[in-house]
Design a protein around this motif. Structure first.
Motif, mmCIF file in Angstrom:
data_model
loop_
_atom_site.group_PDB
_atom_site.id
_atom_site.type_symbol
_atom_site.label_atom_id
_atom_site.label_comp_id
_atom_site.label_asym_id
_atom_site.label_seq_id
_atom_site.Cartn_x
_atom_site.Cartn_y
_atom_site.Cartn_z
ATOM 1 N N GLU A 29 -3.027 7.142 6.696
ATOM 2 C CA GLU A 29 -4.476 7.189 6.901
ATOM 3 C C GLU A 29 -5.045 5.791 7.117
ATOM 4 O OE1 GLU A 29 -8.476 9.105 4.789
ATOM 5 O OE2 GLU A 29 -6.505 9.239 3.800
ATOM 6 N N LEU A 30 -4.510 4.815 6.402
ATOM 7 C CA LEU A 30 -4.959 3.437 6.573
ATOM 8 C C LEU A 30 -4.671 2.948 7.998
ATOM 9 C CD1 LEU A 30 -6.078 0.804 5.411
ATOM 10 C CD2 LEU A 30 -3.753 0.278 4.588
ATOM 11 N N LEU A 31 -3.501 3.304 8.526
ATOM 12 C CA LEU A 31 -3.153 2.906 9.893
ATOM 13 C C LEU A 31 -4.116 3.517 10.908
ATOM 14 C CD1 LEU A 31 0.752 3.131 9.840
ATOM 15 C CD2 LEU A 31 -0.642 1.058 9.967
ATOM 16 N N THR A 32 -4.514 4.784 10.710
ATOM 17 C CA THR A 32 -5.449 5.421 11.643
ATOM 18 C C THR A 32 -6.826 4.750 11.592
ATOM 19 O OG1 THR A 32 -6.031 7.086 9.969
ATOM 20 C CG2 THR A 32 -4.245 7.628 11.491
ATOM 21 N N VAL A 33 -7.245 4.335 10.394
ATOM 22 C CA VAL A 33 -8.537 3.643 10.289
ATOM 23 C C VAL A 33 -8.460 2.285 10.986
ATOM 24 C CG1 VAL A 33 -10.226 2.666 8.708
ATOM 25 C CG2 VAL A 33 -9.133 4.849 8.159
ATOM 26 N N VAL A 62 0.842 -1.208 0.000
ATOM 27 C CA VAL A 62 0.000 0.000 0.000
ATOM 28 C C VAL A 62 0.870 1.247 0.000
ATOM 29 C CG1 VAL A 62 -1.733 1.294 1.306
ATOM 30 C CG2 VAL A 62 -1.886 -1.199 1.148
ATOM 31 N N ASN A 63 1.887 1.267 0.843
ATOM 32 C CA ASN A 63 2.796 2.421 0.872
ATOM 33 C C ASN A 63 3.493 2.607 -0.470
ATOM 34 O OD1 ASN A 63 2.490 3.610 3.382
ATOM 35 N ND2 ASN A 63 4.016 2.317 4.394
ATOM 36 N N ASP A 64 3.973 1.512 -1.047
ATOM 37 C CA ASP A 64 4.708 1.624 -2.308
ATOM 38 C C ASP A 64 3.792 2.019 -3.459
ATOM 39 O OD1 ASP A 64 6.912 0.848 -0.898
ATOM 40 O OD2 ASP A 64 6.840 -1.259 -1.533
ATOM 41 N N THR A 65 2.512 1.615 -3.408
ATOM 42 C CA THR A 65 1.602 1.871 -4.524
ATOM 43 C C THR A 65 0.928 3.240 -4.409
ATOM 44 O OG1 THR A 65 1.156 -0.501 -4.689
ATOM 45 C CG2 THR A 65 -0.389 1.003 -5.785
ATOM 46 N N TYR A 66 0.434 3.579 -3.217
ATOM 47 C CA TYR A 66 -0.374 4.800 -3.052
ATOM 48 C C TYR A 66 0.342 5.910 -2.274
ATOM 49 C CZ TYR A 66 -4.020 1.524 -4.438
ATOM 50 O OH TYR A 66 -4.759 0.587 -5.106
ATOM 51 N N GLY A 67 1.483 5.617 -1.729
ATOM 52 C CA GLY A 67 2.230 6.636 -1.008
ATOM 53 C C GLY A 67 2.014 6.544 0.498
ATOM 54 N N HIS A 68 2.925 7.160 1.221
ATOM 55 C CA HIS A 68 2.877 7.109 2.694
ATOM 56 C C HIS A 68 1.693 7.855 3.294
ATOM 57 C CE1 HIS A 68 6.645 4.964 3.460
ATOM 58 N NE2 HIS A 68 7.124 5.578 2.382
ATOM 59 N N PRO A 69 1.219 8.970 2.732
ATOM 60 C CA PRO A 69 0.028 9.605 3.318
ATOM 61 C C PRO A 69 -1.173 8.657 3.362
ATOM 62 C CG PRO A 69 1.120 11.151 1.860
ATOM 63 C CD PRO A 69 1.798 9.838 1.677
ATOM 64 N N GLY A 76 5.462 0.835 12.812
ATOM 65 C CA GLY A 76 5.145 0.337 11.480
ATOM 66 C C GLY A 76 3.694 -0.107 11.399
ATOM 67 N N ASP A 77 3.470 -1.352 11.006
ATOM 68 C CA ASP A 77 2.109 -1.895 10.872
ATOM 69 C C ASP A 77 1.856 -2.994 11.895
ATOM 70 O OD1 ASP A 77 3.924 -3.638 9.799
ATOM 71 O OD2 ASP A 77 2.678 -4.227 8.095
ATOM 72 N N GLU A 78 2.516 -2.892 13.040
ATOM 73 C CA GLU A 78 2.399 -3.922 14.074
ATOM 74 C C GLU A 78 1.615 -3.361 15.266
ATOM 75 O OE1 GLU A 78 5.273 -7.285 16.167
ATOM 76 O OE2 GLU A 78 6.132 -5.442 15.352
ATOM 77 N N PHE A 79 0.633 -4.092 15.741
ATOM 78 C CA PHE A 79 -0.220 -3.700 16.861
ATOM 79 C C PHE A 79 -0.225 -4.818 17.899
ATOM 80 C CE2 PHE A 79 -1.678 -1.392 13.194
ATOM 81 C CZ PHE A 79 -2.031 -0.134 13.668
ATOM 82 N N ALA A 80 -0.640 -4.466 19.110
ATOM 83 C CA ALA A 80 -0.723 -5.451 20.189
ATOM 84 C C ALA A 80 -1.909 -5.132 21.071
ATOM 85 C CB ALA A 80 0.562 -5.477 21.009
ATOM 86 N N VAL A 81 -2.510 -6.178 21.642
ATOM 87 C CA VAL A 81 -3.641 -6.039 22.549
ATOM 88 C C VAL A 81 -3.352 -6.886 23.780
ATOM 89 C CG1 VAL A 81 -6.122 -6.256 22.885
ATOM 90 C CG2 VAL A 81 -5.220 -5.719 20.597
ATOM 91 N N VAL A 82 -3.458 -6.274 24.971
ATOM 92 C CA VAL A 82 -3.292 -6.995 26.228
ATOM 93 C C VAL A 82 -4.677 -7.264 26.804
ATOM 94 C CG1 VAL A 82 -2.312 -6.949 28.544
ATOM 95 C CG2 VAL A 82 -1.073 -5.886 26.649
ATOM 96 N N LEU A 83 -4.963 -8.542 27.099
ATOM 97 C CA LEU A 83 -6.244 -8.939 27.675
ATOM 98 C C LEU A 83 -5.988 -9.520 29.067
ATOM 99 C CD1 LEU A 83 -6.190 -9.803 24.416
ATOM 100 C CD2 LEU A 83 -8.574 -10.295 24.902
#
Length: 628
Positions: free
Chosen positions: A436-440, A425-432, A460-467
């Motif tokens: 925006e994709l990350l915020t969504v 996605v970054n390489d095709t549509y650009g970092h902006p 980057g594109d890594e997330f974590a959830v603590v339960l």
């Protein structure tokens, strides 16, 4: 600025007694014009002028035994040299560009030049009543000009204009009380009428009081700079010169010798102050503090001693032991005025303190807001507003500690997810668009994490959830919801994008530290990606063993390249129709020193993962070519 005592010590009757020194601004005599430039050009000119002037001030009273021309000589040389010093100081330190300083210097020049010409030449030498009268009028004008200039200069040099005037007022009233009781009132009682000479005699010490108050105030506010100290002492000397003449008037005795010394000492000190190197900071006066120990001590002394000296001093000086009603009223009025000024000064200090306290409170509030902001930035991701790796580590550590304190419940579970294909996605549509994709994605994940669960972006594109306290079934169900939410299409910048995620689940595992939890969840995430992405993988201990084996293989490959543990086995390629060998196939083999051979299907994937396959391939090509 100047003084008013007749320097020659002659005692005249009240009608004919000369009263003050005054001013005009004529040219200096030729002898002074020739000598002074050499004096002021010297690096230590201020010290030379001060030393020679002080010596001349001491011997000047004894020159009354000689002719009028000789007697007038100190009054011509010393004020003349000081006049040149004032002009040089103005030019050297740029004081002529400041209107208050220009007024101060003009007042000094008027007084010095008038002292040299009006008093020294006009009265002592020529005995001209006309020049003496003109001298007296110009002297008062110079006093008033100097007072106005110092008032403006003091107001510009301090933070509170009211404080400047109140300080000067306290000093003036505190000194004026004994001055009235010991000198002015006895003179008025003895005088048959108040004529011009008596008016001149009385008005100059009063102006002196205000001048001394302003100069002392400025010296206290500016760390007692050397030039201000000298200027303060000079005006004190001028004040004493006028007071001594008042004492002369009150007692009927002659103190002209002392008056002459003080007056000429004023001239020497003024010239030295204007030439002093510290005068370079005169145009940039410091802002004063609201109060100080020296100032408080001085004010307290004036408040306690002025009324006492005013009452008892009359008896000790023999100017009248009895206090008349109007004398008592005057002293009482001055005492009340002094108290009012002190109260007003205290209110200024209190107001400044309140202002400083308010400013300090506002500054502390701003600092608290700034600290909160910095703390939030230190623990949160600036793009999505989610917690960062630091906050995740703290939350995990708290959850581990809580479980250790209550071991009957479930250990905290951890979901670690990585977006599949986000780099495309970054390489095709650009970092902006990628941001925006990350915020969504962050908003979707936030809707799936109720209170008590921690959501963080690790980078980057890594997330974590603590339960906290979730078992494996609850953690897996949460991972399924995340998988479904991320898979829904995204409409961004006119494009419809699709995205998947891989999730590593860590649950029902005894944890000791947050770093161990992240390591194990990352192993599960790696397994999910290896399984084809858009998958959920649950951590088990075999993953840790596999990862350890993977690391050992990688380390062995690096050692194998260095120690030459690789070899090539050649397999012929035969044409079945003709039976002829037309090629050979080079097969890579790894035989560690002192160990068993490692199969290619074991070490080749590791070499590809670590990037070592490039160096290994280059070695194999060179070896095969050499063998051929």
């Amino acid at each position: 600025m100047s003084a008013s005592a007749p320097p020659d010590g002659r005692v005249a009757d009240d009608a004919s007694r000369p009263v003050t020194r005054g001013i005009m601004r004529p040219a200096l005599p030729a002898a002074a014009r020739a000598a002074v430039p050499r004096l002021v050009g010297h690096p230590r000119a201020w010290l030379v002028l001060l030393a020679l002037g002080s010596l001349l001030a001491v011997i000047a009273p004894f020159m009354t035994r000689f002719s009028p021309a000789v007697e007038a000589l100190p009054w011509i040389l010393l004020p003349g040299a000081s006049s040149v010093a004032v002009v040089v100081g103005m030019r050297r330190y740029g004081l002529s560009r400041s209107r208050p300083w220009l007024m101060v210097c003009v007042g000094l020049l008027m007084t010095l030049a008038g002292s040299a010409l009006g008093w020294g030449v006009g009265w002592i030498w020529l005995r001209s009543p006309v020049l003496l009268a003109a001298y007296q009028i110009v002297t008062v004008s110079a006093y008033v000009l100097s007072l106005a200039a110092l008032a403006v200069l003091s107001l510009r040099s301090v933070g509170s204009r009211g404080a400047a005037l109140l300080d000067a007022g306290v000093i003036t009233v505190g000194v004026a009380m004994p001055l009235w009781a010991l000198f002015i009132d006895p003179i008025l009682d003895r005088a048959p009428s108040v004529g011009p000479d008596l008016a001149f005699t009385l008005i100059l010490p009063i102006i002196d009081l205000f001048i001394v108050g302003l100069v002392v105030r400025m010296a206290l506010d500016n760390d007692r700079a050397p030039w201000l100290n000298m200027l303060s002492v000079s005006y004190v000397a001028m004040f004493f010169s006028d007071i001594i003449y008042l004492l002369d008037q009150a007692s009927g005795q002659s103190y002209g010798t002392v008056s002459t010394t003080f007056w000429l000492g004023w001239s020497a000190l003024v010239g030295g102050a204007m030439l002093h190197p510290s005068m370079s900071g005169a145009r940039h006066m410091h802002v004063s503090a609201p109060s100080g120990r020296v100032r408080v001590t001085m004010f307290l002394s004036l408040a306690l001693l002025s009324p006492l000296v005013s009452i008892l001093g009359r008896t000790f000086m023999g100017v009248g032991a009895e206090v008349s009603p109007h004398d008592a009223m005057t002293i009482t009025a001055l005492t009340v005025l002094l108290a009012v000024l002190l109260v007003l000064r205290l209110s200024v200090v209190a107001e400044v303190a309140e202002t400083h306290a308010s400013d300090l409170c506002a500054a502390l509030q701003q600092q608290d807001v700034l600290q909160r902001s910095l703390a939030h930035r230190a623990t949160h991701d600036p793009l999505t507003g989610l917690g960062n790796r630091t906050l995740l580590g703290e939350a995990l550590q708290r959850a581990v500690a809580d479980h250790a304190a209550r071991p009957d419940g479930h250990a905290p579970a951890l979901l670690l997810l990585d977006l599949d294909g986000f780099k495309d996605v970054n390489d095709t549509y650009g970092h902006p668009v990628g941001d925006e994709l990350l915020t969504v994605v962050a908003r979707r994940l936030r809707t799936l994490t109720p209170d008590g669960q921690i959501l963080a972006r690790l980078g980057g594109d890594e997330f974590a959830v603590v339960l906290p306290g979730a078992d494996l079934a609850a953690a897996t169900a949460a991972a399924e919801r995340v998988l479904s939410a991320v898979r829904a299409p995204y409409s961004l910048d006119g494009h419809e994008l699709y995205l998947t995620t891989s999730i590593g689940v860590l649950a029902e595992t005894t944890l000791t530290t947050a770093s161990d939890a992240l390591r194990d969840a990352d192993l599960a995430l790696y397994a999910a990606k290896a399984a084809g992405k858009n998958q959920i993988a649950v951590f088990d201990h075999t993953l840790r063993a596999e990862r350890l084996h993977h690391a050992e293989i990688a380390a062995g490959l690096r050692q194998a390249l260095a120690q030459g543990e690789f070899s090539l086995a050649y397999q012929p390629v035969v044409n079945l129709a003709s039976g002829r060998i037309y090629a050979v196939e080079a097969l890579l083999r790894w035989l560690p020193a002192g160990g068993r051979a490692v199969p290619p299907d074991v070490f080749i994937p590791v070499a590809e993962d670590t990037g070592l396959i490039v160096e290994i391939g280059r070695w194999a090509l060179e070896r095969a070519c050499a063998d051929a």
